[in-house]
Design an enzyme around this catalytic site. Sequence first.
Site, PDB file in Angstrom:
ATOM      1  N   LYS A 114      44.830  26.350  33.830  1.00 16.24           N
ATOM      2  CA  LYS A 114      44.184  25.525  32.813  1.00 16.24           C
ATOM      3  C   LYS A 114      44.734  24.105  32.752  1.00 16.24           C
ATOM      4  O   LYS A 114      44.061  23.206  32.257  1.00 16.24           O
ATOM      5  CB  LYS A 114      44.245  26.198  31.427  1.00 16.24           C
ATOM      6  CG  LYS A 114      43.383  27.455  31.349  1.00 16.24           C
ATOM      7  CD  LYS A 114      42.956  27.812  29.942  1.00 16.24           C
ATOM      8  CE  LYS A 114      41.941  28.956  29.990  1.00 16.24           C
ATOM      9  NZ  LYS A 114      41.502  29.467  28.714  1.00 16.24           N
ATOM     10  N   LYS A 195      36.461  34.907  37.859  1.00 19.03           N
ATOM     11  CA  LYS A 195      36.187  35.793  36.731  1.00 19.03           C
ATOM     12  C   LYS A 195      35.141  35.170  35.813  1.00 19.03           C
ATOM     13  O   LYS A 195      35.133  33.956  35.616  1.00 19.03           O
ATOM     14  CB  LYS A 195      37.519  36.069  36.011  1.00 19.03           C
ATOM     15  CG  LYS A 195      37.515  35.904  34.528  1.00 19.03           C
ATOM     16  CD  LYS A 195      38.858  36.075  33.898  1.00 19.03           C
ATOM     17  CE  LYS A 195      39.013  35.107  32.725  1.00 19.03           C
ATOM     18  NZ  LYS A 195      38.246  35.435  31.556  1.00 19.03           N
ATOM     19  N   LYS A 198      34.005  32.745  29.183  1.00 14.37           N
ATOM     20  CA  LYS A 198      33.289  32.060  28.093  1.00 14.37           C
ATOM     21  C   LYS A 198      33.226  30.574  28.335  1.00 14.37           C
ATOM     22  O   LYS A 198      32.227  29.934  28.062  1.00 14.37           O
ATOM     23  CB  LYS A 198      34.112  32.229  26.821  1.00 14.37           C
ATOM     24  CG  LYS A 198      33.655  33.258  25.885  1.00 14.37           C
ATOM     25  CD  LYS A 198      34.418  33.061  24.591  1.00 14.37           C
ATOM     26  CE  LYS A 198      35.432  34.131  24.350  1.00 14.37           C
ATOM     27  NZ  LYS A 198      36.808  33.727  24.521  1.00 14.37           N
TER      28      LYS A 198
HETATM   29  P1  ATP Z   1      38.075  31.537  27.915  1.00 13.71           P
HETATM   30  O1  ATP Z   1      37.111  31.189  29.013  1.00 13.71           O
HETATM   31  O2  ATP Z   1      37.914  30.685  26.690  1.00 13.71           O
HETATM   32  O3  ATP Z   1      39.484  31.717  28.386  1.00 13.71           O
HETATM   33  P2  ATP Z   1      37.442  34.298  28.145  1.00 13.71           P
HETATM   34  O4  ATP Z   1      35.983  34.567  28.361  1.00 13.71           O
HETATM   35  O5  ATP Z   1      38.344  34.398  29.305  1.00 13.71           O
HETATM   36  O6  ATP Z   1      37.591  32.930  27.404  1.00 13.71           O
HETATM   37  P3  ATP Z   1      39.201  35.456  26.147  1.00 13.71           P
HETATM   38  O7  ATP Z   1      38.970  35.144  24.729  1.00 13.71           O
HETATM   39  O8  ATP Z   1      40.282  34.715  26.864  1.00 13.71           O
HETATM   40  O9  ATP Z   1      37.867  35.289  26.997  1.00 13.71           O
HETATM   41  O10 ATP Z   1      39.422  36.999  26.328  1.00 13.71           O
HETATM   42  C1  ATP Z   1      39.035  38.030  25.420  1.00 13.71           C
HETATM   43  C2  ATP Z   1      39.193  39.358  26.110  1.00 13.71           C
HETATM   44  O11 ATP Z   1      38.191  39.502  27.116  1.00 13.71           O
HETATM   45  C3  ATP Z   1      40.531  39.516  26.833  1.00 13.71           C
HETATM   46  O12 ATP Z   1      40.979  40.850  26.691  1.00 13.71           O
HETATM   47  C4  ATP Z   1      40.202  39.219  28.255  1.00 13.71           C
HETATM   48  O13 ATP Z   1      41.090  39.844  29.156  1.00 13.71           O
HETATM   49  C5  ATP Z   1      38.801  39.830  28.361  1.00 13.71           C
HETATM   50  N1  ATP Z   1      38.017  39.216  29.419  1.00 13.71           N
HETATM   51  C6  ATP Z   1      37.664  37.904  29.498  1.00 13.71           C
HETATM   52  N2  ATP Z   1      36.925  37.694  30.602  1.00 13.71           N
HETATM   53  C7  ATP Z   1      36.839  38.880  31.240  1.00 13.71           C
HETATM   54  C8  ATP Z   1      36.200  39.310  32.443  1.00 13.71           C
HETATM   55  N3  ATP Z   1      35.526  38.478  33.187  1.00 13.71           N
HETATM   56  N4  ATP Z   1      36.297  40.607  32.788  1.00 13.71           N
HETATM   57  C9  ATP Z   1      36.982  41.483  32.008  1.00 13.71           C
HETATM   58  N5  ATP Z   1      37.600  41.154  30.866  1.00 13.71           N
HETATM   59  C10 ATP Z   1      37.538  39.869  30.479  1.00 13.71           C
END
Ligand code: ATP
Length: 334
Positions: A114, A195, A198
Amino acid sequence: MTDKKIVFSGVQPSGDPQLGNYLGAFKGWVQRQTEKTNYFCVVDLHALTVTPDPEDLRTQTRELAAILFASGIDPYQSTLFVQSHVTAHAESCWLLNCVTPIGWLERMTQFKDKSQGQERVSTGLLDYPVLMAGDIILYDANEVPVGEDQKQHVELARDIAARFNRIYGDLFVIPEPVIPETGGRVMGLNDPTIKMSKSYSHIRGHAIRMLDEPDEIQRSFMRAVTDSGNEIRFSDDVEKSGVNNLLGIYKVITGKSESEVEKDFEDARGYGDLKKAVAEVVIDELSPIKEKYQELMSDVVELDRLLKVGAEQAESVALPKLSQMKEKMGLILS
Ligand code: ATP
Ligand code: LTN
């Protein structure tokens, strides 16, 4: 006293929740909530590290809480709350900062990813895992159900808790990460080597957002990147990561085994059939969640009330733990 395991997990209100959040985290939280004592947290303080617009942050915090309730988090079974409503989280972060070597934080892959290419990197981004460690250990959590990407942060929380216990005497439970076997890493549909996230959900074709309309979901899956072959089977081959991702999504939602899933596609005429079938199961899974979400968002006063009850329950656990921490560290309790 019950001997139920204590579960803590969190999610950032940093954008539109996507299918990876649901399959890697929320779905498992809901499925196991009756067996455990659960704390689920909308981590708005963590979301500040990506400096969202203040109005967006407020809106996204409520929306995310509503999505969690709509996904099946039951306020009578689980404690769902907003991180900033329980001030012990920010306070414990400071106390833990003072026992955490900075090198531990600089090693974190999420921090490296990041901060890469950024001109200015906030202290918050570096300190992010310490705040997360506080979240977990304030509740004596035994288990932390997260997607694969958060495993390193939970391991760091273990190290921080152990270091505190060593320096000041036993206080914290050492938590374990719990990663789903399938669904722990849902990949981007536009690029199955990264991955689904969001923060990229605004990029066309990257994510399935949990609130997308059925025809958008269908279109995104039909456009998903695969390979030039036609073999529909699970595989570790990087070439096949697009197909593997689609099969994984289908597997978690249907609850079938790998061989049952492969059997479902024995007679498929190509990837088009696979994409159609995956879109269908995802639409069926997300439609009732979206309906419930809309109901909850139509009564924000009730939603805020539920969150207040959650924060009170959480605080009743976190505050005494914070006091114990302060006492062990030599602060005079007021
Ligand atoms: P950001 O992009 O803002 O980092 P994010 O989509 O990665 O957001 P988080 O809020 O960081 O989401 O994560 C919330 C939960 O969802 C965590 O347990 C994270 O491990 C899980 N998660 C996020 N993206 C994935 C994915 N692609 N596959 C499986 N689990 C995920
Ligand atoms: N960093 C996590 C969110 C998070 C979390 C937590 C997860 C904050 N505090 C405590 C588990 C336990 C993420 O998913 N990005």
